[in-house]
Write a protein that holds these residues in place. Structure first.
Motif, short mmCIF file in Angstrom:
data_model
loop_
_atom_site.label_atom_id
_atom_site.label_comp_id
_atom_site.label_asym_id
_atom_site.label_seq_id
_atom_site.Cartn_x
_atom_site.Cartn_y
_atom_site.Cartn_z
N ARG A 1 -0.18 2.64 -15.62
CA ARG A 1 0.82 2.01 -16.49
C ARG A 1 0.78 0.50 -16.33
N PRO A 2 1.09 -0.25 -17.39
CA PRO A 2 0.98 -1.71 -17.33
C PRO A 2 1.91 -2.36 -16.30
N PHE A 3 3.00 -1.67 -15.96
CA PHE A 3 3.98 -2.26 -15.04
C PHE A 3 3.72 -1.89 -13.58
N TYR A 4 2.61 -1.19 -13.28
CA TYR A 4 2.38 -0.66 -11.93
C TYR A 4 2.36 -1.76 -10.85
N GLY A 5 1.65 -2.85 -11.10
CA GLY A 5 1.54 -3.93 -10.11
C GLY A 5 2.90 -4.53 -9.80
N GLU A 6 3.62 -4.79 -10.86
CA GLU A 6 4.98 -5.36 -10.76
C GLU A 6 5.91 -4.39 -9.99
N LEU A 7 5.78 -3.12 -10.29
CA LEU A 7 6.61 -2.09 -9.66
C LEU A 7 6.34 -2.04 -8.14
N CYS A 8 5.07 -2.08 -7.75
CA CYS A 8 4.71 -2.03 -6.33
C CYS A 8 5.21 -3.29 -5.61
N GLU A 9 5.02 -4.44 -6.24
CA GLU A 9 5.50 -5.69 -5.64
C GLU A 9 7.01 -5.66 -5.45
N PHE A 10 7.70 -5.18 -6.46
CA PHE A 10 9.16 -5.08 -6.37
C PHE A 10 9.58 -4.15 -5.23
N MET A 11 8.95 -2.99 -5.13
CA MET A 11 9.35 -2.01 -4.11
C MET A 11 9.08 -2.52 -2.69
N ALA A 12 8.13 -3.46 -2.56
CA ALA A 12 7.80 -4.02 -1.24
C ALA A 12 8.50 -5.37 -1.01
N SER A 13 9.38 -5.77 -1.91
CA SER A 13 9.96 -7.13 -1.86
C SER A 13 11.15 -7.27 -0.92
N ALA A 14 11.70 -6.16 -0.48
CA ALA A 14 12.87 -6.15 0.42
C ALA A 14 13.01 -4.72 0.94
N PRO A 15 13.85 -4.51 1.95
CA PRO A 15 14.01 -3.13 2.45
C PRO A 15 14.52 -2.17 1.39
N VAL A 16 14.18 -0.90 1.59
CA VAL A 16 14.72 0.18 0.76
C VAL A 16 15.42 1.17 1.70
N VAL A 17 16.31 1.97 1.14
CA VAL A 17 16.92 3.06 1.90
C VAL A 17 16.39 4.35 1.30
N VAL A 18 15.61 5.09 2.11
CA VAL A 18 15.09 6.37 1.63
C VAL A 18 16.00 7.46 2.17
N GLN A 19 16.26 8.46 1.35
CA GLN A 19 17.24 9.46 1.75
C GLN A 19 16.93 10.82 1.11
N ALA B 1 0.83 -1.21 0.00
CA ALA B 1 0.00 0.00 0.00
C ALA B 1 0.87 1.26 0.00
N GLN B 2 1.94 1.24 0.79
CA GLN B 2 2.84 2.41 0.84
C GLN B 2 3.57 2.61 -0.50
N ALA B 3 4.00 1.50 -1.11
CA ALA B 3 4.66 1.59 -2.41
C ALA B 3 3.66 2.09 -3.46
N GLY B 4 2.44 1.59 -3.39
CA GLY B 4 1.41 1.98 -4.33
C GLY B 4 1.08 3.46 -4.26
N LYS B 5 1.04 4.00 -3.05
CA LYS B 5 0.75 5.43 -2.86
C LYS B 5 1.93 6.26 -3.40
N PHE B 6 3.15 5.82 -3.11
CA PHE B 6 4.32 6.56 -3.58
C PHE B 6 4.34 6.65 -5.10
N TYR B 7 4.01 5.55 -5.78
CA TYR B 7 4.07 5.49 -7.25
C TYR B 7 2.68 5.68 -7.90
N GLU B 8 1.77 6.31 -7.16
CA GLU B 8 0.39 6.55 -7.60
C GLU B 8 0.32 7.13 -9.03
N VAL B 9 1.26 8.01 -9.35
CA VAL B 9 1.28 8.68 -10.65
C VAL B 9 1.38 7.67 -11.80
N HIS B 10 1.90 6.47 -11.50
CA HIS B 10 2.04 5.44 -12.54
C HIS B 10 0.93 4.39 -12.49
N ALA B 11 -0.14 4.68 -11.73
CA ALA B 11 -1.19 3.67 -11.47
C ALA B 11 -1.79 3.07 -12.75
#
Ligand code: DAT
Ligand code: MG
Length: 140
Positions: A57-75, A45-55
């Motif tokens: 696009r055909p790769f949106y689901g894959e993109l959200c799953e990828f972003m939630a698949s392991a930790p990220v470093v936000v900076q 849900a957090q990844a989906g909200k961050f990338y909402e602008v791409h909702a």
């Protein structure tokens, strides 16, 4: 050119391969200062909200799953013209098109798993920084 701040994310493909330090060295070598940084695990849900602008696009689901698949470093990166400078250091979205020496040319695995995110304009930078950080966490 004014001092700017931009939101950067070191993505799951890069944290999995232990590349945080190597990527941070690229930012610092380019004169960008890391003024805030934390390692977090995004939910879908957090990844989906961050990338909402791409909702749509055909790769949106894959993109959200990828972003939630392991930790990220936000900076938050700060410096002269930091928004454009960071985009330069990142390289093109598709690593096949990324200039030599850029983060994506050196580290990205594919157009989807491309190691880093960087804000694309002043307005999105402000929104994206506020999505992850409170004012108290930004230490210039
Ligand atoms: P950028 O991350 O360079 O700003 P973007 O905003 O166009 O690129 O897209 C956001 C992310 O979506 C990108 O980093 C990876 C993913 N993406 C973009 N185009 C894609 C594609 N054609 N296939 C799969 N994933 C894609
Ligand atoms: Mg983008």
């Amino acid at each position: 050119m004014a001092i700017e701040r931009t939101l950067s994310i070191i993505k799951p493909d890069a944290t999995r391969r232990n590349l945080t330090g190597k990527i941070n060295a690229k930012f610092e070598d380019a004169g960008l200062r890391i003024v805030a940084q934390k390692r977090i695990q995004l939910t879908m849900a957090q990844a989906g909200k961050f990338y909402e602008v791409h909702a749509e696009r055909p790769f949106y689901g894959e993109l959200c799953e990828f972003m939630a698949s392991a930790p990220v470093v936000v900076q938050v990166l700060e410096g002269e013209g930091a928004i454009a400078k960071n985009r330069e250091v990142m390289g093109a979205t598709n690593p096949k098109d990324a200039a030599a020496g850029t983060i994506r040319a050196e580290f990205a695995e594919s157009v989807g798993e491309n190691s880093v995110h960087g804000s694309d304009a002043a307005e999105t930078a402000a929104q994206e920084i506020a999505y992850f950080f409170s004012g108290l966490e930004l230490v210039g």
